[in-house]
Design a protein around this motif. Structure first.
Motif, PDB file in Angstrom:
ATOM      1  N   GLY A  85       1.286  -1.367  -0.015  1.00 46.16           N
ATOM      2  CA  GLY A  85      -0.056  -0.071   0.116  1.00 46.16           C
ATOM      3  C   GLY A  85       0.971   1.373   0.134  1.00 46.16           C
ATOM      4  N   VAL A  86       0.165   2.236  -0.265  1.00 45.76           N
ATOM      5  CA  VAL A  86       0.327   3.919  -0.428  1.00 45.76           C
ATOM      6  C   VAL A  86       0.223   4.388   1.110  1.00 45.76           C
ATOM      7  N   ALA A  87       1.524   4.874   1.300  1.00 43.78           N
ATOM      8  CA  ALA A  87       1.279   5.829   3.040  1.00 43.78           C
ATOM      9  C   ALA A  87       0.777   6.700   2.996  1.00 43.78           C
ATOM     10  N   ALA A 127      -3.244   8.364  -0.595  1.00 48.33           N
ATOM     11  CA  ALA A 127      -2.889   7.187  -0.652  1.00 48.33           C
ATOM     12  C   ALA A 127      -3.657   5.608  -0.007  1.00 48.33           C
ATOM     13  N   THR A 128      -4.923   6.384  -0.017  1.00 50.18           N
ATOM     14  CA  THR A 128      -6.466   5.149  -0.044  1.00 50.18           C
ATOM     15  C   THR A 128      -6.839   4.450  -1.562  1.00 50.18           C
ATOM     16  N   TYR A 129      -7.071   5.399  -2.212  1.00 54.34           N
ATOM     17  CA  TYR A 129      -6.863   5.732  -3.614  1.00 54.34           C
ATOM     18  C   TYR A 129      -5.482   4.614  -4.474  1.00 54.34           C
ATOM     19  N   LEU A 130      -4.309   5.243  -4.797  1.00 59.97           N
ATOM     20  CA  LEU A 130      -3.545   4.994  -5.129  1.00 59.97           C
ATOM     21  C   LEU A 130      -3.378   3.592  -4.333  1.00 59.97           C
ATOM     22  N   SER A 131      -3.550   2.712  -3.525  1.00 58.38           N
ATOM     23  CA  SER A 131      -3.245   1.749  -2.491  1.00 58.38           C
ATOM     24  C   SER A 131      -4.108   0.889  -3.573  1.00 58.38           C
ATOM     25  N   ARG A 179      -5.825   1.531  -6.596  1.00 63.21           N
ATOM     26  CA  ARG A 179      -5.503   1.027  -7.847  1.00 63.21           C
ATOM     27  C   ARG A 179      -4.663   0.041  -7.726  1.00 63.21           C
ATOM     28  N   GLN A 180      -3.711   0.032  -6.580  1.00 61.00           N
ATOM     29  CA  GLN A 180      -2.211  -0.812  -6.764  1.00 61.00           C
ATOM     30  C   GLN A 180      -3.479  -2.399  -6.667  1.00 61.00           C
ATOM     31  N   ALA A 181      -4.177  -2.686  -6.172  1.00 57.09           N
ATOM     32  CA  ALA A 181      -5.097  -3.942  -5.861  1.00 57.09           C
ATOM     33  C   ALA A 181      -5.711  -4.515  -7.149  1.00 57.09           C
ATOM     34  N   TRP A 182      -6.224  -3.393  -7.645  1.00 58.62           N
ATOM     35  CA  TRP A 182      -6.894  -3.789  -8.878  1.00 58.62           C
ATOM     36  C   TRP A 182      -6.201  -4.362 -10.343  1.00 58.62           C
ATOM     37  N   GLN A 183      -4.933  -3.252 -10.460  1.00 59.07           N
ATOM     38  CA  GLN A 183      -3.960  -4.093 -11.344  1.00 59.07           C
ATOM     39  C   GLN A 183      -3.559  -5.122 -11.010  1.00 59.07           C
ATOM     40  N   GLU A 184      -3.156  -6.129  -9.825  1.00 63.76           N
ATOM     41  CA  GLU A 184      -3.190  -7.149  -9.072  1.00 63.76           C
ATOM     42  C   GLU A 184      -4.583  -8.277 -10.284  1.00 63.76           C
ATOM     43  N   GLN A 202       0.224  15.267 -10.214  1.00 67.88           N
ATOM     44  CA  GLN A 202      -0.441  14.027 -11.272  1.00 67.88           C
ATOM     45  C   GLN A 202      -1.871  13.437 -11.327  1.00 67.88           C
ATOM     46  N   VAL A 203      -2.150  12.910 -10.081  1.00 62.09           N
ATOM     47  CA  VAL A 203      -3.148  12.152  -9.848  1.00 62.09           C
ATOM     48  C   VAL A 203      -4.703  13.076  -9.308  1.00 62.09           C
TER      49      VAL A 203
END
Length: 252
Positions: A36-38, A70-74, A76-81, A49-50
């Motif tokens: 996750g992104v802190a 941070a929550t949103y980016l985290s 998004r990383q889960a969705w990509q996985e 940027q985002v």
């Protein structure tokens, strides 16, 4: 249906990770960790940027915090996985949740759901929203909401929906769980599964009141009134024409 459990966990949250490992071991299940992104990782450059700041000012009533980003980016990383994994759906959890006894029955419950969906809410940690019974799967009840509950701590997402969300959110202007409430814009078909198999833990560092109450942030009052009126109207209109209502063809 093939699935993957994805646990969002920042590198600094080592105690949370150990707590979740213990819970999953007790449930006899496995998970894949998504780094996750802190909040501290959200630099001014990354923020610019985002975050679509112009739309945020025009269409939402407070600026996004570094925690929101941070929550949103985290997620998004889960969705990509999830997309990369090739499975049919993912169970996405934040690392300050508690697995209720019987959580390991969740895949069986999901297998037996024959109504259209691409997101299932597994928790309702903040304000309780009205819901109606849609169908039953074993001892669980599938519900639809008048308003999708806030909170992003636990949900199921189909891989096809993850692909859509990634395409729609390269930039964003609202908090993640608010975007989930605007499900018609995000391409979501949301149901809930009760009794919820996950709850939010307040022993692991999250203050429910601070997490839910955006009034602690400076607000644009006129935008807030316009936002609420627009949401009420579009939510009602979209719900009335939702292809997942009781007249829809079962399955997907």
């Amino acid at each position: 249906m093939r699935y993957q459990v994805l646990l969002i966990n920042a590198d600094s949250a080592t105690s949370r990770l150990e707590q979740m490992k213990h819970q999953f071991s007790r449930a006899g299940m496995h998970f894949s960790r998504v780094v996750g992104v802190a909040s501290a990782d959200v630099s001014d450059e990354l923020y610019q940027q985002v975050v679509d700041s112009s739309r945020n000012h025009r269409d939402y009533f407070h600026n996004l915090s570094s925690r929101d980003v941070a929550t949103y980016l985290s997620h998004r990383q889960a969705w990509q996985e999830l997309v990369n994994s090739g499975v049919d759906y993912g169970v996405i959890l934040e690392d300050d949740t508690v697995l209720i006894d019987g959580f390991n029955e969740l895949p069986n419950r999901i297998r037996d759901i024959l109504v259209p969906w691409n997101m299932i809410k597994l928790a309702e940690p903040y304000k309780r929203e009205r819901s109606t019974v849609y169908t039953h799967v074993g001892a669980a009840t599938v519900v639809r909401y008048e308003v999708v509950p806030r909170g992003s701590c636990a949900y199921v997402l189909k891989r096809s929906a993850a692909e859509q969300l990634l395409a729609r959110t390269e930039t964003f202007f609202r908090p993640l769980d608010v975007d989930f409430q605007w499900w018609w814009e995000m391409g979501l078909n949301v149901i809930g599964l009760k009794p919820y198999p996950v709850k939010l833990s307040h022993r692991l560092g999250r203050d429910m009141r601070q997490a839910y109450m955006p009034q602690a942030k400076a607000q644009r009052r006129y935008v807030k009134l316009r936002h609420k009126a627009k949401f009420w109207w579009l939510n009602k209109q979209s719900s009335d024409s939702n292809p997942g209502d009781s007249t829809a063809t079962l399955g997907e």
